[in-house]
Motif scaffolding. Structure first.
Motif, PDB file in Angstrom:
ATOM      1  N   ALA A 188       1.458   9.986  -2.114  1.00  0.00           N
ATOM      2  CA  ALA A 188       1.012  10.145  -3.490  1.00  0.00           C
ATOM      3  C   ALA A 188       1.383  11.540  -3.975  1.00  0.00           C
ATOM      4  O   ALA A 188       1.596  12.464  -3.190  1.00  0.00           O
TER       5      ALA A 188
ATOM      6  N   HIS B 164       4.461   3.673  -4.725  1.00  0.00           N
ATOM      7  CA  HIS B 164       4.659   2.335  -4.182  1.00  0.00           C
ATOM      8  C   HIS B 164       6.139   1.990  -4.035  1.00  0.00           C
ATOM      9  O   HIS B 164       6.563   1.412  -3.039  1.00  0.00           O
TER      10      HIS B 164
ATOM     11  N   PRO C 259       0.139   7.073  -6.932  1.00  0.00           N
ATOM     12  CA  PRO C 259       0.615   6.436  -5.689  1.00  0.00           C
ATOM     13  C   PRO C 259       2.103   6.138  -5.775  1.00  0.00           C
ATOM     14  O   PRO C 259       2.612   5.747  -6.830  1.00  0.00           O
TER      15      PRO C 259
ATOM     16  N   GLU D 117       0.835  -1.192   0.000  1.00  0.00           N
ATOM     17  CA  GLU D 117       0.000   0.000   0.000  1.00  0.00           C
ATOM     18  C   GLU D 117       0.882   1.258   0.000  1.00  0.00           C
ATOM     19  O   GLU D 117       1.846   1.346   0.735  1.00  0.00           O
ATOM     20  N   ALA D 118       0.518   2.200  -0.862  1.00  0.00           N
ATOM     21  CA  ALA D 118       1.320   3.423  -0.963  1.00  0.00           C
ATOM     22  C   ALA D 118       1.098   4.301   0.258  1.00  0.00           C
ATOM     23  O   ALA D 118      -0.044   4.535   0.661  1.00  0.00           O
TER      24      ALA D 118
ATOM     25  N   GLN E 241      -0.227   9.592   3.292  1.00  0.00           N
ATOM     26  CA  GLN E 241      -1.467   8.938   3.679  1.00  0.00           C
ATOM     27  C   GLN E 241      -1.823   9.267   5.122  1.00  0.00           C
ATOM     28  O   GLN E 241      -2.967   9.493   5.466  1.00  0.00           O
TER      29      GLN E 241
END
Length: 640
Positions: free
Chosen positions: A524, A543, A541, A520-521, A623
């Motif tokens: 972003a 990653h 994103p 999961e990133a 995030q």
């Protein structure tokens, strides 16, 4: 006798009328392009000259009418100035300077004496910018003390008979005169001492005339030659050059009275500075006209100019990606989300003026999902308090801000998404039972799906269902089923199994190897410029542990098809969780963070930073911004 005398005077006066009219028509004035450092206030310089070429001193605002795009504009400030002159004396020494008279004095001796007398009469601090260059490598430039200038000329001992003429000295003189002067609206002048130009130098003179006109340099020439060479093509072109550049021409054979350079410079020392309030509210070509009323008549000066006016550009500063509203008393049963915290969110903005003309603001407005949420009609204009106390559902809201300036020009920012999450407590068993009672069919369906999935895994593990074998033998098996009697078919034995066997079978399922679930990133890049949005409609994103950006797929892992980018433009590394390092890879357009170039430096990105690669702009978002580690700077001496 008296009657005859009056008749003669009348005839003379009638003959003078055309001359007086011609003199009135010869009056002139010039305007500089307006400057808008304090827009909408504009400043402009005005020069006015009488028919004899002398500066018109003593004008007042009452003598001047200003029209901007044909609209009268009152003069707010008016002052008469004497900013001095930026003058370059260029000596093109040649054999014609060496001719002597019966007293043994050369032509250069007399010319040098006239220049020295002028320089010695200048006040010590008259504001002039003085330079002296020659074609035999003497050069002093931009002196503000006449004494140093005259001392250099006094010690100059040329060898005219051994030096050839070189008009390159004029080109260099124009270049020096065109340097930015120490004071605004200083006139720029070249005084050239030169022999008569040769026919081969005529084309060079024509080119230098255009160059001087382009740089707004006045050219005065003292041509040192015998009377027989006054009408040669080279001399004619030199005379025309001085006329075309607003200068004057003088020929010297050793007998003429040498004019003082001050007679040229005095009319150029004066100027008027005017300030007015502009009505311009759009970019394009505009006009300014000054009408000067004098006793000798009206003088008109017109200046067309380009001016850019753009609306203000508001930008959110580090807006949060997510706002989590929590129960302030987790131990208490409180389903009223209006009491959850935070109840408001402070938002900060910056307002840029892309046209470079900052001006007062009238209002800033905050929009949420297109609806007006808050408005500032007085300072501070760069802060909003967003009331979120009534938000009780998890969803993403789209925020925009609009800024309107004192001219009525306004612009709305791009949409900024912010997620609001309500941290409601998990339902207790009683509440769970109530939920089951309210949705029995949905719960039954979910149970059936889970049971079917478990049975499918068991059948696959036991070999009861063999997809590959079934595909290989589907057609023969079908034929056998048709031809073989039902009594010959065997029913498969139904396996019995318990809890332990099910667990073992599920654990031993041979999942496909070589495939990994994408991480999961944590961050972003959200496109914010039009170029970036066209290429990436959604946030990018981050990653991978390292990402390279560029327009060439063979050099970059993330390709941005934008002409302003280099093949390999920038590199982004994930140093640790939520810590990302950006550096430029020697690109032409550069990599910018928060509108500052990296210039080879490695930069640790912060949540909310703006990143520009060429014309592609992005917003760096984490995030979970709350987990971003604190950056600690260790002084250099602590490392020793």
């Amino acid at each position: 006798m008296k009657t005859k005398t009056w008749s003669i005077l009348l005839i003379i006066s009638l003959l003078l009328i055309p001359s007086i009219t011609a003199a009135q028509n010869a009056q002139r004035a010039t305007l500089t392009p307006p400057k808008g450092e304090n827009y909408p206030q504009m400043s402009v310089f005005l020069d006015a000259y009488n028919a004899a070429g002398g500066f018109l001193f003593g004008l007042t605002p009452e003598n001047i009418t200003l029209l901007e795009n044909e609209n009268p504009r009152p003069i707010q400030e008016f002052e008469e100035l004497s900013p001095g002159v930026q003058v370059v004396v260029a000596i093109n020494i040649a054999p014609s300077f060496a001719i002597r008279d019966e007293l043994g004095n050369s032509r250069f001796d007399y010319l040098s004496q006239a220049l020295l007398q002028w320089g010695e009469n200048l006040p010590p601090e008259n504001g002039d910018d003085l330079s002296l260059i020659t074609n035999d490598e003497i050069e002093i430039t931009h002196l503000n003390t006449p004494a140093t200038w005259t001392s250099t000329l006094e010690n100059y001992n040329p060898q005219p008979r051994e030096t050839n003429s070189d008009l390159n000295v004029l080109a260099h003189a124009i270049e020096i005169a065109a340097d930015t002067p120490p004071q605004q609206n200083m006139k720029q002048v070249v005084l050239l001492l030169t022999p008569s130009p040769t026919p081969e130098e005529i084309v060079a003179l024509q080119n230098l005339t255009a160059y001087a006109q382009e740089q707004n340099v006045h050219l005065f020439a003292w041509m040192v030659t015998s009377p027989a060479f006054l009408d040669t093509p080279g001399a004619t072109q030199l005379r025309q050059t001085t006329i075309d550049t607003g200068g004057a021409f003088f020929s010297y054979s050793g007998e003429e009275a040498i004019p003082s350079p001050e007679s040229y410079l005095a009319p150029l020392r004066g100027t008027y500075r005017l300030v007015y309030d502009s009505l311009i509210v759009s970019s394009g070509t505009h006009s300014l006209e000054a009408i000067i009323t004098t006793e000798a008549g009206e003088i008109t000066a017109i200046q067309e100019f380009q001016f850019e006016v753009l609306p203000p550009n508001p930008i959110f500063v580090s807006p949060p990606l997510e706002i989590r509203r929590e129960n302030p008393n987790p131990g208490e049963e409180n389903q009223d989300t209006t009491a959850y915290t935070p109840t408001s969110q402070t938002l900060e903005i910056i307002i840029e003026f892309p046209d470079g003309h900052p001006r007062p603001l009238e209002e800033t407005i905050l929009y949420v999902d297109g609806n007006e949420e808050a408005k500032n009609t007085q300072p501070p204009f760069d802060h909003f308090t967003w009331d979120i106390s009534n938000y009780d559902a998890n969803r993403t809201y789209r925020l925009q801000v609009r800024a309107v300036d004192s001219l009525g020009l306004g612009q709305t920012s791009l949409e900024t998404p912010i997620q609001i999450t309500i941290d409601k407590p998990e339902p207790r068993m009683g509440e769970l039972g109530s939920t089951i009672g309210e949705h029995p069919y949905a719960l039954a369906g979910l149970g059936a799906v889970i049971l079917a999935a478990i049975l499918l895994l068991v059948f696959l593990r036991r070999g009861i269902i063999r997809p590959k074998a079934f595909l290989r033998s589907a057609q023969p098996a079908l034929q056998k089923q048709i031809t073989k009697p039902d009594s010959a078919q065997k029913k498969p034995r139904r396996p019995s199994f318990g809890r332990e066997q099910l667990t073992a079978w599920v654990d031993n399922i041979p999942w496909p190897e070589g495939e990994t679930v994408a991480q999961e990133a944590n961050a972003a890049l959200e496109p914010i410029t039009e170029q970036a949005k066209k290429l990436f409609p959604d946030p990018i994103p981050l990653h991978d542990a390292e990402i390279t950006f560029g327009k060439d797929a063979s050099a970059a892992t993330l390709v941005i098809k934008e002409a302003s980018l280099s093949d390999l433009h920038a590199r982004l590394k994930r140093i640790s969780e939520n810590v990302y390092q950006l550096n430029d890879e020697g690109s032409v357009a550069g990599t910018w963070v928060n509108y500052q170039p990296l210039d080879g430096e490695k930069h640790l990105l912060q949540h909310g930073d703006t990143v520009h690669m060429g014309r592609a702009g992005f917003l760096f978002r984490l995030q979970d911004p709350s987990t971003h580690p604190e950056v600690i700077i260790t002084p250099q001496e602590d490392k020793l």
